[in-house]
Design a protein around this motif. Structure first.
Motif, short mmCIF file in Angstrom:
data_model
loop_
_atom_site.label_atom_id
_atom_site.label_comp_id
_atom_site.label_asym_id
_atom_site.label_seq_id
_atom_site.Cartn_x
_atom_site.Cartn_y
_atom_site.Cartn_z
N ARG A 140 -6.76 108.43 62.00
CA ARG A 140 -6.24 109.03 60.77
C ARG A 140 -7.34 109.84 60.07
O ARG A 140 -8.50 109.43 60.05
N SER A 141 -6.95 110.97 59.50
CA SER A 141 -7.87 111.76 58.69
C SER A 141 -7.45 111.69 57.23
O SER A 141 -6.34 111.26 56.91
N TYR A 142 -8.34 112.14 56.35
CA TYR A 142 -8.12 112.00 54.91
C TYR A 142 -8.32 113.35 54.22
O TYR A 142 -9.12 114.17 54.67
N ASP A 143 -7.59 113.55 53.12
CA ASP A 143 -7.66 114.85 52.45
C ASP A 143 -8.89 115.01 51.57
O ASP A 143 -9.19 116.11 51.12
N GLN B 261 -11.46 105.11 49.28
CA GLN B 261 -10.33 104.23 48.95
C GLN B 261 -9.94 103.38 50.16
O GLN B 261 -9.61 102.20 50.02
N ARG B 262 -9.98 103.98 51.34
CA ARG B 262 -9.66 103.24 52.57
C ARG B 262 -10.65 102.12 52.80
O ARG B 262 -10.27 101.00 53.16
N LEU B 263 -11.92 102.37 52.57
CA LEU B 263 -12.94 101.35 52.73
C LEU B 263 -12.74 100.20 51.75
O LEU B 263 -12.91 99.03 52.10
N MET B 264 -12.40 100.53 50.51
CA MET B 264 -12.19 99.50 49.50
C MET B 264 -10.92 98.71 49.76
O MET B 264 -10.84 97.52 49.43
N ARG C 215 -16.30 116.34 57.43
CA ARG C 215 -15.21 117.28 57.20
C ARG C 215 -14.98 118.13 58.44
O ARG C 215 -15.94 118.67 59.02
N ASN C 216 -13.72 118.26 58.85
CA ASN C 216 -13.42 119.06 60.04
C ASN C 216 -13.10 120.50 59.66
O ASN C 216 -13.14 120.88 58.48
N ALA C 217 -12.77 121.30 60.66
CA ALA C 217 -12.52 122.73 60.44
C ALA C 217 -11.31 122.98 59.54
O ALA C 217 -11.19 124.04 58.92
N GLN C 218 -10.41 122.01 59.47
CA GLN C 218 -9.22 122.16 58.64
C GLN C 218 -9.44 121.66 57.22
O GLN C 218 -8.52 121.66 56.39
N GLU D 154 -12.67 113.29 58.67
CA GLU D 154 -12.42 112.50 59.86
C GLU D 154 -13.44 111.38 59.98
O GLU D 154 -14.63 111.58 59.71
N ILE D 155 -12.97 110.21 60.40
CA ILE D 155 -13.85 109.08 60.65
C ILE D 155 -14.75 109.41 61.84
O ILE D 155 -14.29 109.95 62.85
N LEU D 156 -16.03 109.06 61.73
CA LEU D 156 -16.98 109.35 62.80
C LEU D 156 -16.93 108.27 63.88
O LEU D 156 -17.86 107.48 64.07
N GLY D 157 -15.79 108.24 64.54
CA GLY D 157 -15.59 107.31 65.64
C GLY D 157 -14.62 107.92 66.63
O GLY D 157 -13.59 108.48 66.24
N HIS D 158 -14.94 107.85 67.91
CA HIS D 158 -14.09 108.42 68.95
C HIS D 158 -12.81 107.60 69.08
O HIS D 158 -12.84 106.37 69.08
#
Length: 300
Positions: free
Chosen positions: A166-169, A176-179, A200-203, A207-211
């Motif tokens: 999942r990505s976040y805006d 918030q996800r971590l909390m 932050r991605n190109a869009q 993104e979470i730094l995990g494959h």
């Protein structure tokens, strides 16, 4: 945002076929045993910042991002094998501490890695600290057919783009996800972690730094007899830190519990166990001062 007390130096070192990202605090010196901190699943090396800030002494601290996490690339792979972590750690110690044993700390998945590694290379470890590295439920050979089938099905889903993380805006969304995952995590720490846990991605999304391949089930069964053989071969004193909240019931839903884990740990020749009160699985976030103090006392 959380105010860092000790600044980490960021470096990349060649480990097998990858350029491993490593966080380093302090400087090496004669008579100073390296303190190596390895993180857990879906986490990053920077996760140890709060514990490093709470250390009372001047340590030489080394913390890598495992392959496919943080700023260490995954390489051209679509799944991960547990044994690779052991080899990566061995290469890492060859680079940073080629001629001396280290004090080794691992959290969660990293705790499982250091326990296994200490049985493979007992001479490389001076003291070992396991932070909630419980291992996994026992398996039997009869589970192999369905396990392999599940692994293949999940690989297909990955290649079809059906297992993306999942990505976040916004960065606040990551915080918030971590909390939400850890209600004890304060906002200042969550915001700081979010900036190291994602990019932050190109869009323009975070993104979470995990494959995504880290979420694929291992093809290999977990063999308790193999784990116990490794535990018995550990020569270093081991400190087992357990949080007051029992995460085992949440993770394994009754298929594997704290009592069974403690029974397995009896195989470790020199074991000390201590509980960290008012803490959950991310005990190094919840009680960094307490974790640092107990850890320093043990490795002193």
């Amino acid at each position: 945002m959380y105010q860092v007390k000790r600044i980490a130096q960021s470096t990349h070192v060649p480990i097998r076929t990858l350029q491993y990202h490593v966080q380093v605090w302090g400087e090496p010196a004669a008579g100073k045993t390296p303190l190596v901190l390895v993180h857990g699943w879906m986490d990053v090396a920077a996760s140890y910042q709060f514990v490093v800030d709470a250390l009372s002494a001047d340590h030489y601290v080394i913390a890598p991002d495992w392959r496919g996490f943080g700023r260490t690339q995954a390489g051209d792979v679509d799944h991960f094998v547990f044994a690779d972590y052991l080899a990566d750690l061995d290469f890492l110690l060859d680079h940073f501490a080629p001629n001396q044993p280290v004090n080794l700390v691992g959290h969660s998945m990293g705790g499982n890695v250091v326990m296994a590694y200490a049985g493979v290379r007992p001479e490389r470890i001076r003291r070992l600290v396991n932070l909630e590295g419980f291992g996994m439920p026992a398996t039997v050979a009869a589970q192999a057919p369905t396990r392999y089938a599940r692994w293949i099905d999940e690989l297909k889903a990955l290649h079809l783009g059906q297992r993306e993380l999942r990505s976040y805006d916004s960065l606040d969304g990551v915080a918030q996800r971590l909390m939400k995952t850890n209600p004890r995590l304060s906002r200042d720490k969550a915001e700081w972690l979010a900036s190291h846990w994602s990019s932050r991605n190109a869009q323009g999304r975070w993104e979470i730094l995990g494959h995504a391949a880290h979420k694929i089930t291992s093809a290999n069964l977990y063999r308790v007899d193999e784990a116990l053989a490794l535990y018995r071969n550990i020569t270093a004193p081991v400190l087992n830190l357990i949080a007051s909240d029992n995460s085992m019931e949440l993770f394994w839903k009754g298929s594997y519990g704290l009592q069974e884990f403690q029974e397995r740990m009896k195989a470790v020749p020199q074991l000390e166990t201590e509980h960290i009160e008012n803490a959950g699985h991310m005990l190094h976030h919840d009680q960094p001062e307490r974790v640092a103090a107990v850890m320093e006392r043990f490795i002193a």
